[in-house]
Design an enzyme around this catalytic site. Structure first.
Site, PDB file in Angstrom:
ATOM      1  N   ASP A   7      23.560  23.139 -11.565  1.00  0.00           N
ATOM      2  CA  ASP A   7      24.362  22.887 -10.383  1.00  0.00           C
ATOM      3  C   ASP A   7      23.580  21.892  -9.520  1.00  0.00           C
ATOM      4  O   ASP A   7      22.376  21.691  -9.728  1.00  0.00           O
ATOM      5  CB  ASP A   7      24.605  24.209  -9.642  1.00  0.00           C
ATOM      6  N   ASP A   9      24.238  21.056  -5.506  1.00  0.00           N
ATOM      7  CA  ASP A   9      24.021  21.478  -4.122  1.00  0.00           C
ATOM      8  C   ASP A   9      23.423  22.873  -4.053  1.00  0.00           C
ATOM      9  O   ASP A   9      24.001  23.833  -4.582  1.00  0.00           O
ATOM     10  CB  ASP A   9      25.346  21.480  -3.357  1.00  0.00           C
ATOM     11  N   ASP A 170      23.212  28.617  -7.906  1.00  0.00           N
ATOM     12  CA  ASP A 170      22.789  29.266  -6.667  1.00  0.00           C
ATOM     13  C   ASP A 170      23.893  30.084  -6.019  1.00  0.00           C
ATOM     14  O   ASP A 170      23.806  30.405  -4.828  1.00  0.00           O
ATOM     15  CB  ASP A 170      22.316  28.205  -5.655  1.00  0.00           C
TER      16      ASP A 170
END
Length: 221
Positions: A7, A9, A170
């Site tokens: 991922d 961001d 996240d």
């Protein structure tokens, strides 16, 4: 080839400061001033532009004003694209881990829910785009995470078998994507939502990117 898909961001980079700034640009244009706080609202920032606008509109007592949200979403994207790397920083040891994984024979790619053009711009501004063999954004395919197809495609474009990849993320979106894909998930604990990651029961938690190659080797053995 086995692949490691990241991922963007909140995983590879803390982009929250520039995202919050873009959202506050919209609220100032509405005559409301800076509604969001770069520290307290960082977790919402990493869920995307609409989530930030929705939070701000709720604070203004305008939670049901969908028309204004829709009108300002393109304004937010334009403001963000113009100042995409003012505050954004790669997390410590992130790119060292990417290089180490490639040296170990893994393909590496990115699967993000950031629009593809913005993700490409950010990665090039940070000087790291060429380190990744694939990059799938929110609008690259007809579907986006947590649908598993963007993850599968990121693995394919990185030269790998989609069923032999691991997703580094996240959020619950990343956890659910990996679960839907039937592959392992590693969630970072150093992002704005890090304290909640253990509750999602990923296959591994990551406290420092220096530890990632060993964790990946174990999960994809």
């Amino acid at each position: 080839m086995k692949t490691v898909i990241f991922d963007l961001d909140g995983t590879l980079a803390d982009t929250s400061g520039d995202l919050i700034a873009a959202a506050n640009h919209c609220f100032r244009a509405m005559g409301e001033g800076d509604v969001l706080d770069p520290s307290k609202d960082a977790g919402t920032a990493l869920r995307g532009g609409r989530a930030m606008l929705r939070l701000g509109m709720t604070r203004l007592g305008r939670a049901d004003d969908a028309a204004t949200l829709d009108r300002y979403y393109p304004v937010l994207l334009e403001a963000y694209g113009a100042s995409i790397d003012v505050h954004t920083k790669l997390y410590p040891h992130a790119m060292e881990a990417v290089a180490h994984l490639k040296d170990m024979g893994y393909g590496v790619g990115i699967c993000t829910n950031k629009p593809e053009a913005l993700a490409e711009t950010l990665l090039r501004r940070l000087g790291v785009r060429d380190n990744f063999m694939s990059m799938i954004g929110a609008d690259t395919l007809p579907t986006r995470k947590p649908d598993p197809e963007p993850l599968y495609e990121a693995a394919r474009r990185a030269g790998g078998d989609p069923m032999q990849c691991v997703l580094i993320g996240d959020s619950d979106t990343d956890r659910n994507t990996a679960k839907a894909a039937g592959v392992p998930c590693v969630l970072v604990t150093f992002g704005p939502a890090g304290g909640d990651m253990a509750a999602l029961e990923p296959e591994a938690l990551l406290q420092d990117f220096a530890d990632l190659p060993q964790i990946v080797d174990r999960l994809l053995a």
